[in-house]
Design an enzyme around this catalytic site. Structure first.
Site, PDB file in Angstrom:
ATOM      1  NE  ARG A 168     -37.892 -14.305  20.691  1.00 39.74           N
ATOM      2  CZ  ARG A 168     -38.994 -13.973  20.412  1.00 39.74           C
ATOM      3  NH1 ARG A 168     -39.557 -14.094  19.028  1.00 39.74           N
ATOM      4  NH2 ARG A 168     -39.879 -13.604  21.329  1.00 39.74           N
ATOM      5  CB  SER A 177     -40.159  -9.882  12.092  1.00 36.40           C
ATOM      6  OG  SER A 177     -41.574  -9.363  11.554  1.00 36.40           O
ATOM      7  NE  ARG A 209     -38.514  -4.832  20.291  1.00 33.81           N
ATOM      8  CZ  ARG A 209     -38.772  -5.427  19.081  1.00 33.81           C
ATOM      9  NH1 ARG A 209     -39.340  -6.573  19.053  1.00 33.81           N
ATOM     10  NH2 ARG A 209     -37.957  -5.195  17.709  1.00 33.81           N
ATOM     11  NE  ARG A 217     -43.193 -12.030  24.573  1.00 28.38           N
ATOM     12  CZ  ARG A 217     -43.724 -11.815  23.545  1.00 28.38           C
ATOM     13  NH1 ARG A 217     -43.373 -10.541  22.979  1.00 28.38           N
ATOM     14  NH2 ARG A 217     -44.162 -12.525  22.523  1.00 28.38           N
ATOM     15  CD  GLU A 268     -40.847 -12.345  15.217  1.00 26.58           C
ATOM     16  OE1 GLU A 268     -41.987 -12.393  15.742  1.00 26.58           O
ATOM     17  OE2 GLU A 268     -40.262 -11.148  14.988  1.00 26.58           O
TER      18      GLU A 268
END
Length: 425
Positions: A389, A350, A260, A275, A347
């Site tokens: 994560r 999701s 990403r 991230r 998070e």
RNA sequence: GGAGAGGUGGCCGAGUGGUUGAAGGCGCUCCCCUGCUAAGGGAGUAUGGGGUGAUUCCCAUCGAGGGUUCGAAUCCCUCCCUCUCCGCCA
């Protein structure tokens, strides 16, 4: 993409529904485009019909040995007229199509109002945040030299990671553990897919055309992109397919890296593994009958929760509010794991129901019975879980204050008996 | 990377300019016949879109996109993909 017929019937209603997520539909632009499309299409098809009839006459006359010259001449400027109408139609059609491709999915009625992630209501919590008799460190401190951002910055730049030794092994164990649970206990079929996909694939799941800035582009003969999530290639397995009703639901699990750009998050979450431009994920995808997708959403949520519970990581579930909902989703449940080093939930999964939004773009359909007409399937997916994560959560929740990290019991079969990792500082 | 052969309906496969959205076969659905099984006979069976209250009608689609033509599955151009042989290679 939304159903163009429903759109035509009630554009005002759709505009109102989209306002829940803060999307302003350009109704006037839509009406203009739709009116032109309709007019031009009718006229174009009329001319095509005229031409088809005439050509068949000419064919018949020629076979009968007659002179076809007068017939050809009687067509006059039909050809040029048709060409110009067709070009106009193509222009308007592609504009309208582009317009439709930029419209997000309609939020389900149960989606709470709100603008940002701070407005997401907490549905429930599981587990208790650990209480330490020492100051909690964050995962970067815990991992010490095993997490090597000096090296990753040199290799690639910011937002990448180099991991060493036991840390990578723990990372690999997590992948293996999650895949085993989902394939053996939850009934998912594991699939290996390409990490580089074409434009059609990215468009079907909704990453394109609107979010080209968020994904990595690969130079080459044709446009290709690095996948931002396994959802993209895995969901596209059923693109342009007509499945049999009895095959549904299809349940796929895939482990892939995710890439990403994180273009909108400069300066945000810059520490550690939170991230990154590249991270690993185990993804769950379901292709369901249209009246089974809400049930499937609950199932995927439960499947992802199983992983967190087995790892004994405290978490909570939140329902994304309208403003925080992703482009293609009708409803999304996020699972957020407790991170002692940051003193907050973040998070790790999701889970979304896209209804027929992706299926329509992908033309992914099924037949209820051998005689019935093809119908769009529903698509869903959820992380089960994000590996980086989860790893980070283990480092922070299982730190023992003496320079070590205990291995969660569920992972012991994957660490060949090793119960505690020690990281050099 | 070099040379060649191809991409047609759920599948196989015919079709080199004219009622061809597409022969034939397989599969599938329904019906008939048959005491069971096997076999046989008949009918049907693509997708997307548009207009209509609706039956119906119309348009598009033979890998994709352009072109030639009154008319293209069929001719021309570009691209994508698959297969075979050679080279290279984890």
């Amino acid at each position: 993409m939304l159903d163009p017929r429903k759109f035509r019937q009630n554009p005002e209603g759709i505009a109102a529904a989209l306002a829940v997520r803060g999307f302003e539909l350009e109704l006037d632009k839509y009406r203009d485009l739709e009116k032109s499309r309709s007019d031009l299409q009718i006229e174009m098809e009329r001319l095509q019909h005229e031409r088809n009839v005439a050509s068949k006459d000419i064919g018949r006359a020629k076979q009968a040995g007659e002179d076809i010259q007068p017939l050809v001449e009687s067509l006059g400027d039909l050809g040029t007229k048709l060409d110009s109408v067709r070009h106009e139609f193509q222009q308007v059609h592609s504009e309208l199509n582009d317009f439709m491709l930029h419209i997000p999915n309609i939020p389900d009625e149960s989606v709470p109002a709100g603008e940002t992630d701070e407005d997401n209501p907490v549905l429930y919590k599981w587990g208790e945040p650990p209480e330490f008799d020492f100051p909690a460190e964050d995962h970067v401190q815990v991992a010490g030299t095993a997490l090597d951002f000096e090296a990753s910055a040199r290799l690639s730049g910011s937002r990448f990671s180099v991991m060493w030794g036991p840390l990578v092994q723990l990372h690999r164990s997590l992948i293996q553990f999650m895949l085993d649970v989902h394939t053996e206990e939850h009934g998912y079929e594991e699939v290996y897919v390409p990490y580089i996909v074409n434009r059609e694939t990215m468009t079907a799941t909704g990453q394109l055309p609107k979010f080209e800035d968020d994904v990595f582009f690969v130079r080459g003969e044709i446009d290709r992109f690095l996948i931002p999530t396994a959802e993209v290639p895995v969901t596209n397995i059923v693109r342009e397919q007509i499945l049999e009703g009895a095959e549904l639901p299809l349940k796929f699990v895939s482990h892939t890296p995710c890439f990403r750009r994180e273009s909108g998050s400069h300066g945000k979450d810059t520490r550690g593994l939170i991230r990154l431009h590249q991270f690993e994920k185990v993804e769950l995808v379901q292709i369901t009958h249209p009246n089974k997708s809400w049930q499937a959403l609950d199932e995927i949520v439960a499947n992802a929760e199983t992983i967190l519970q087995r790892l004994e990581l405290p978490y909570r579930a939140v329902s994304l509010c309208g403003g925080d909902l992703g482009f293609a989703a009708a409803k999304t449940i996020d699972l957020e794991v407790w991170l002692p080093g940051f003193n907050r939930y973040r998070e790790v999964s999701s889970i979304s129901n896209f209804l027929d939004f992706q299926a329509r773009r992908a033309q992914a359909r099924f037949r209820e019975t051998a005689e019935s007409r093809p119908e769009l399937v529903h698509t869903l997916n959820g992380s089960g879980l994000a590996i980086g994560r989860t790893l980070l959560a283990i480092l922070e929740n299982y730190q023992d204050g003496k320079g070590g990290v205990l291995i969660p019991k569920a992972l012991l079969p994957y660490t060949r008996g090793r119960k505690r990792l020690v990281f050099e500082q």
